[in-house]
Structures are given as structure tokens and as C-alpha cells.
Design a protein around this motif. Structure first.
Motif, PDB file in Angstrom:
ATOM      1  N   VAL A 257       0.837  -1.185   0.000  1.00  0.00           N
ATOM      2  CA  VAL A 257       0.000   0.000   0.000  1.00  0.00           C
ATOM      3  C   VAL A 257       0.884   1.253   0.000  1.00  0.00           C
ATOM      4  O   VAL A 257       2.010   1.241   0.507  1.00  0.00           O
ATOM      5  CB  VAL A 257      -0.936  -0.005   1.240  1.00  0.00           C
ATOM      6  CG1 VAL A 257      -0.150   0.131   2.539  1.00  0.00           C
ATOM      7  CG2 VAL A 257      -1.997   1.073   1.156  1.00  0.00           C
ATOM      8  N   LYS A 258       0.354   2.330  -0.572  1.00  0.00           N
ATOM      9  CA  LYS A 258       1.064   3.608  -0.586  1.00  0.00           C
ATOM     10  C   LYS A 258       1.172   4.164   0.836  1.00  0.00           C
ATOM     11  O   LYS A 258       0.380   3.809   1.711  1.00  0.00           O
ATOM     12  CB  LYS A 258       0.309   4.612  -1.465  1.00  0.00           C
ATOM     13  CG  LYS A 258       0.234   4.226  -2.932  1.00  0.00           C
ATOM     14  CD  LYS A 258      -0.637   5.211  -3.695  1.00  0.00           C
ATOM     15  CE  LYS A 258      -0.791   4.804  -5.143  1.00  0.00           C
ATOM     16  NZ  LYS A 258      -1.715   5.710  -5.868  1.00  0.00           N
ATOM     17  N   PRO A 259       2.127   5.061   1.091  1.00  0.00           N
ATOM     18  CA  PRO A 259       2.251   5.676   2.420  1.00  0.00           C
ATOM     19  C   PRO A 259       0.984   6.420   2.812  1.00  0.00           C
ATOM     20  O   PRO A 259       0.304   7.008   1.967  1.00  0.00           O
ATOM     21  CB  PRO A 259       3.422   6.649   2.252  1.00  0.00           C
ATOM     22  CG  PRO A 259       4.216   6.102   1.118  1.00  0.00           C
ATOM     23  CD  PRO A 259       3.210   5.493   0.174  1.00  0.00           C
ATOM     24  N   GLY A 260       0.655   6.382   4.114  1.00  0.00           N
ATOM     25  CA  GLY A 260      -0.488   7.154   4.593  1.00  0.00           C
ATOM     26  C   GLY A 260      -1.419   6.430   5.533  1.00  0.00           C
ATOM     27  O   GLY A 260      -2.293   7.044   6.146  1.00  0.00           O
ATOM     28  N   LEU A 261      -1.262   5.104   5.679  1.00  0.00           N
ATOM     29  CA  LEU A 261      -2.068   4.359   6.641  1.00  0.00           C
ATOM     30  C   LEU A 261      -1.227   4.091   7.887  1.00  0.00           C
ATOM     31  O   LEU A 261      -0.134   3.541   7.800  1.00  0.00           O
ATOM     32  CB  LEU A 261      -2.543   3.030   6.054  1.00  0.00           C
ATOM     33  CG  LEU A 261      -3.748   3.057   5.122  1.00  0.00           C
ATOM     34  CD1 LEU A 261      -4.083   1.640   4.647  1.00  0.00           C
ATOM     35  CD2 LEU A 261      -4.963   3.661   5.832  1.00  0.00           C
ATOM     36  N   ILE A 262      -1.767   4.478   9.040  1.00  0.00           N
ATOM     37  CA  ILE A 262      -1.049   4.326  10.301  1.00  0.00           C
ATOM     38  C   ILE A 262      -1.782   3.308  11.175  1.00  0.00           C
ATOM     39  O   ILE A 262      -2.965   3.471  11.476  1.00  0.00           O
ATOM     40  CB  ILE A 262      -0.940   5.670  11.053  1.00  0.00           C
ATOM     41  CG1 ILE A 262      -0.307   6.734  10.155  1.00  0.00           C
ATOM     42  CG2 ILE A 262      -0.153   5.491  12.342  1.00  0.00           C
ATOM     43  CD1 ILE A 262       1.101   6.409   9.696  1.00  0.00           C
ATOM     44  N   GLY A 263      -1.089   2.265  11.557  1.00  0.00           N
ATOM     45  CA  GLY A 263      -1.686   1.213  12.364  1.00  0.00           C
ATOM     46  C   GLY A 263      -1.360   1.362  13.844  1.00  0.00           C
ATOM     47  O   GLY A 263      -0.272   1.798  14.225  1.00  0.00           O
ATOM     48  N   ARG A 264      -2.324   1.023  14.685  1.00  0.00           N
ATOM     49  CA  ARG A 264      -2.134   1.005  16.143  1.00  0.00           C
ATOM     50  C   ARG A 264      -1.872  -0.444  16.536  1.00  0.00           C
ATOM     51  O   ARG A 264      -2.738  -1.312  16.380  1.00  0.00           O
ATOM     52  CB  ARG A 264      -3.388   1.551  16.817  1.00  0.00           C
ATOM     53  CG  ARG A 264      -3.264   1.861  18.286  1.00  0.00           C
ATOM     54  CD  ARG A 264      -4.434   2.731  18.740  1.00  0.00           C
ATOM     55  NE  ARG A 264      -4.391   2.970  20.180  1.00  0.00           N
ATOM     56  CZ  ARG A 264      -5.046   2.230  21.069  1.00  0.00           C
ATOM     57  NH1 ARG A 264      -5.785   1.212  20.657  1.00  0.00           N
ATOM     58  NH2 ARG A 264      -4.966   2.499  22.351  1.00  0.00           N
ATOM     59  N   GLY A 287      -4.737  13.700   3.752  1.00  0.00           N
ATOM     60  CA  GLY A 287      -4.289  13.666   2.360  1.00  0.00           C
ATOM     61  C   GLY A 287      -4.151  12.268   1.795  1.00  0.00           C
ATOM     62  O   GLY A 287      -3.806  12.097   0.630  1.00  0.00           O
ATOM     63  N   PHE A 288      -4.393  11.228   2.613  1.00  0.00           N
ATOM     64  CA  PHE A 288      -4.198   9.867   2.154  1.00  0.00           C
ATOM     65  C   PHE A 288      -5.107   9.530   0.978  1.00  0.00           C
ATOM     66  O   PHE A 288      -4.730   8.822   0.058  1.00  0.00           O
ATOM     67  CB  PHE A 288      -4.441   8.891   3.303  1.00  0.00           C
ATOM     68  CG  PHE A 288      -4.287   7.435   2.906  1.00  0.00           C
ATOM     69  CD1 PHE A 288      -3.065   6.912   2.508  1.00  0.00           C
ATOM     70  CD2 PHE A 288      -5.386   6.590   2.915  1.00  0.00           C
ATOM     71  CE1 PHE A 288      -2.939   5.589   2.141  1.00  0.00           C
ATOM     72  CE2 PHE A 288      -5.261   5.262   2.560  1.00  0.00           C
ATOM     73  CZ  PHE A 288      -4.043   4.768   2.173  1.00  0.00           C
TER      74      PHE A 288
END
Length: 290
Positions: A257-264, A287-288
Motif C-alpha cells: 500500500v502507498k504511504p499514509g495508513l497508520i496502524g495502532r 491527504g491519504f
């Protein structure tokens, strides 16, 4: 007599610390497992793998003189405490090259003393001898056993942000290698990482591949055991924003996946990369979707 490095006894990782009077419990320090060897040739400090790092620890070598022994082998951990008194692993790396005075050696076992091999003595006897060698106020400190009920001790360590605790059988002898006479139970932390991709294979659990935020350096995978709603939303975002694999990574069952998803991510505390990790939730950076 010139003493030799003794390969360390390594604790086995367990889910929960053992209970009962047969065990003593200590803080699991976030540092470098090390061994101080003192004999007629002087003082040497070895890493857990037996590498001689004496030259890297000149201050601790000098500090070891407070032990006032003819010969000894002391097992312990080199740490740097932060302002709260907790071991700071990131600061430890810097201190070795820049701030030697910040280094402490936390001693927890004594394998040899004044020409006597102690490895066959019960642990509690070895520790009695060890604590008697260490004066107050030194940067060589004794790892005190933790009083109280096991579950309460572990809860307090978790709340204090500690890495975990090590439990040891009181009567155990010292034997090199992995052992069930010493066990470690680790606390968990929850942190954010960047989602690099999702690995899915038929009939197998799905995993989120995680990287450092900003650098996207791969740090490990996290089991996706979130709710069905979160899993479906995640897979939808991954499909909508498919991207190329990070440089050097080849995993054929992964949708990158492209940058921009942040996982906890919930994971074991005190590890350089993710261990026993699970994805709790995720968010999208501004901006994702653009």
C-alpha cells in the motif's frame, strides 16, 4: 588462575509469571546482558555472546574495583536509567560512545568467587553472596527481588512502563543456555507504525506488515485480529491505495500500500522489532485519499 567467560543462562518467555514460594521475581531490565570477569589479569566485560567489550566500558571496569574480590564472575545487565529511573535502551547506545558516566551495571547472579565455582549452589545462596559484595551508592547495583503477590508485582511493573519481569527458582543451579528455571514475562505496549501492506493467504491468518513512521523501515508483522468491521475497512483501503513494494522486500502473498495508513499495534515492550504483535486499529493520515 585466568577465568573464562561462562555462556549465560537464558530465561524462557512465558505468557504469565509463575506463582508460589519457589520463585523469586526481579525487574527485567532493558539493556545489554553482560558478564564481569575479575581475576589476576584484571577486569573484563563480556557481551551475552562472549565478545570482549572491555575497551567499550572503561568507566565500569574502573567501577568494578568496589567489589573488592580476588576473582569473580558476575552476571548482570548494563543499563542507562532515565529521569524516572527506568532503563532507557536508546540512551544506552549513545552512552557507550559519549557518556560513560551514565552507565550502570545491575548485578543479579554470582557464578564464581575467590577461586570457588558457585554454579552448583542454589540461586538464593549465590545472590546472598553477591549482595554482600556490592557497596551502597555504586554504579554497580544489586537487582533486588520484588516482594509481594506475583500478579500485583507484574501489574505494578506494567503500570510503571517496565519491560517485564524475570522469575527464577530459588533452588536452581546455574546452567548455560535456555532454561525453564528462569522465565520472563513481558509487558505489552501500544504504538503507532506505518502500514506497508497486508499479507493474506488462503487458510492462514492475515498479517499487517509494519514500518517506522517516516522511514518505512520494516519492523515486523502484526496479526490482524481486529473486529470484522475494522478488517473489512482496512482491506478496502489497501485495495484502493495499492502501491509498490518497499525497496528490497519480496513477499508474494502481500498487497502493498502507498504511504499514509497508520496502524495502532499492541506488541511486547522492550524489543527492537515487533514481537507477539497484533493490529488493534488504523487511521488515515491527512491527504491519504487524495
Amino acid at each position: 588462575m585466568r577465568l573464562k567467560f561462562i555462556p549465560p543462562l537464558m530465561p524462557t518467555l512465558v505468557e504469565k509469571p509463575p506463582e508460589g514460594d519457589d520463585w523469586i521475581h526481579e525487574v527485567k531490565f532493558d539493556g545489554y546482558r553482560s558478564q564481569i570477569v575479575i581475576d589476576e589479569a584484571g577486569t573484563r566485560i563480556f557481551t551475552r555472546n562472549g565478545m570482549d567489550w572491555t575497551a567499550k566500558y572503561p568507566d565500569l571496569v574502573e567501577t568494578a574495583k568496589v567489589l573488592n574480590v580476588d576473582s569473580a564472575i558476575v552476571d548482570g545487565e548494563i543499563i542507562v536509567p532515565n529521569e524516572a529511573g527506568l532503563a532507557d535502551f536508546a540512551a544506552l547506545r549513545k552512552a557507550i560512545t559519549r557518556r560513560q558516566h551514565d552507565l550502570y551495571f545491575v548485578a543479579f547472579d554470582l557464578l564464581h568467587l575467590n577461586s570457588h565455582d558457585l554454579c552448583d549452589l542454589p540461586l538464593e545462596h549465590r545472590r546472598e553472596l553477591l549482595v554482600g559484595l556490592i557497596p551502597a551508592g555504586s554504579r554497580i547495583q544489586f537487582s533486588e527481588s520484588l516482594p509481594g503477590e506475583t500478579k500485583a508485582i507484574f501489574h505494578l511493573l506494567d503500570q510503571a512502563g517496565m519491560e517485564g519481569m524475570v522469575s527464577k527458582r530459588r533452588k536452581s543451579k546455574y546452567r548455560s543456555g535456555r532454561s525453564i528455571n528462569w522465565v520472563k514475562a513481558k509487558c505489552y505496549a501500544v504504538d503507532e507504525f506505518e502500514l506497508l501492506g497486508v499479507e493474506r493467504e488462503a487458510g492462514k491468518p492475515a498479517f499487517a506488515l509494519m514500518g517506522e513512521i517516516g522511514t518505512r523501515r520494516y519492523v515486523g508483522s502484526a496479526f490482524i485480529n481486529s473486529s470484522r468491521e475494522i478488517r473489512e475497512r482496512l482491506w478496502k483501503r489497501v485495495q484502493e491505495h495499492a502501491g509498490p513494494a518497499p525497496k528490497g522486500m519480496k513477499r508474494p502473498a502481500t498487497q502493498w500500500v502507498k504511504p499514509g495508513l497508520i496502524g495502532r499495534v499492541k506488541h511486547l515492550r522492550g524489543e527492537e522489532d515487533l514481537r507477539h504483535a497484533s493490529l488493534q486499529d488504523f487511521r488515515e493520515e491527512d491527504g491519504f485519499r487524495k
